[in-house]
Scaffold this active site. Structure first.
Site, PDB file in Angstrom:
ATOM      1  CD  GLU A 268      -3.136  -1.066   2.063  1.00  0.00           C
ATOM      2  OE1 GLU A 268      -4.244  -1.555   1.756  1.00  0.00           O
ATOM      3  OE2 GLU A 268      -2.912  -0.533   3.166  1.00  0.00           O
TER       4      GLU A 268
ATOM      5  CD  GLU B 259      -4.220  -5.568   1.927  1.00  0.00           C
ATOM      6  OE1 GLU B 259      -5.071  -4.939   2.614  1.00  0.00           O
ATOM      7  OE2 GLU B 259      -2.998  -5.421   2.061  1.00  0.00           O
TER       8      GLU B 259
END
Length: 365
Positions: free
Chosen positions: A160, A262
């Site tokens: 991320e 995710e």
């Protein structure tokens, strides 16, 4: 009677989740199981839909999942999510015929858009030493996997990384530094195995402005990668329509395959470990209740959006922390064994440790 009810529930979930148009199965039907090693060490139990206790990886594989994701921390306080556990889980996964995505956080704990904290051992390094540390750490883990016969199929260089990695040095306030650190990771991956795909992973999967800004800058810096990875949690990251527009755009704009590394959705609002759940709403996303059927349907919808990405560039998805059940001691904070996880209501196993219908739904998408 319980078995009959379970079978009926699974059939109902499959009916709800079935896309309107039948197409080929997704290449990646995956689950992040980073918490599994610690769960098992602390007595975690996993059961199939009939209640039979078994290996969680085998249960996932038999349900049709074909890919696992494992994160790597550098020197975490509890000693988990290191090379040791990755090697052990990878060996088991490959024995089940599953593929492997390795997710490097380049931190001693969680790395995400709000924090990209250097490992303590790297804090005083010069930038060139930091770049070398990224290379060496990446190479060390991946080469160990290769040498035991379980070469990684995909690798995330960072987790991320909306704002870069290894702050402040690798913040994308200085894109040249971001590029050099990502380049060190890329080179290490390819030195171990040229066939391993490098993923660059951002959160906020419904934010097209973010993705265009980030990957346009990456292009201008000559940052190399093979796959674009996204996090998309529907209760945080915008509507399903915004997610679809973004994933379609980035795949076609940059000509790269895309994968949701995710995503997740709750199957209940109840708590199982005495630690407040992160998502507690009865209907976290409009039209999808926090029930086993709602979990199945929402995840199937995300999968169908990925399937529809133009030019066959949608690879698939990973449900995040599918095995993170409410096991005492297996909390979110590696430095605090009293912490709970807040995520057990989004796992793919229920509070009786049984596989949920969503597992088989995902395995057959």
């Amino acid at each position: 009677m319980k078995r009959i009810l379970t079978a009926l529930l699974l059939l109902a979930a499959l009916a709800i989740a079935q896309p309107a148009h039948a197409q080929a199965r997704l290449q990646i039907r995956g689950a992040d199981v980073s918490s599994l090693a610690k769960s098992e060490a602390l007595g975690g139990v996993y059961r199939d839909t009939r209640g039979r206790r078994g290996d969680a990886l085998r249960i996932l594989s038999q349900a049709g999942l074909n890919y696992l994701r494992l994160k790597v921390w550098v020197n975490p306080a509890d000693g988990y999510n290191t090379k040791t556990q990755v090697l052990a889980i990878a060996k088991r996964a490959k024995a089940q015929g599953m593929k492997l995505l390795v997710d490097f956080h380049y931190s001693d704990s969680w790395a995400d858009p709000g924090k990209q904290v250097k490992p303590a051992a790297w804090e005083s390094l010069t930038f060139e030493q930091l770049r070398q540390a990224v290379y060496d750490h990446t190479y060390d883990v991946l080469d160990a996997l290769r040498r035991q016969g379980t070469t990684a199929d995909m690798v995330q260089v960072g987790n991320e990384i909306n704002g870069g990695l290894l702050w402040p040095d690798g913040s994308n306030a200085n894109w040249a530094n971001t590029a050099r650190l990502l380049g060190a990771g890329y080179d290490a991956v390819k030195r171990v195995s040229g066939a391993t795909k490098v993923v660059l992973h951002l959160a906020n999967g419904g934010d097209n402005g973010l993705y265009r800004w980030w990957f346009d800058n990456a292009a201008s810096q000559g940052i190399r990668y093979d796959v674009i990875g996204l996090s998309y949690y529907p209760y945080w990251h915008g509507t399903l329509e915004a997610f679809q527009a973004n994933i379609n755009d980035v795949a076609t704009r940059y000509g790269k395959p895309v994968v949701v590394v995710e995503t997740a959705y709750p199957f209940t609002t109840a708590d199982d470990d005495g630690w407040a759940n992160i998502i507690v709403a009865a209907e976290p996303y409009p039209g999808y209740q926090a029930t086993p059927q709602g979990q199945s349907a929402l995840l199937a919808k995300v999968a169908d959006i990925v399937r529809q990405v133009p030019n066959g560039l949608g690879l698939g998805l990973f449900t995040w922390e599918a095995t993170w059940t409410g096991v005492k001691g297996n909390g979110w904070d590696p430095a605090d064994p009293s912490s709970g996880n807040g995520w057990e209501n989004q796992a793919l196993f229920d509070y009786a440790d049984r596989a949920l219908p969503a597992m088989s739904v995902l395995g057959h998408l």
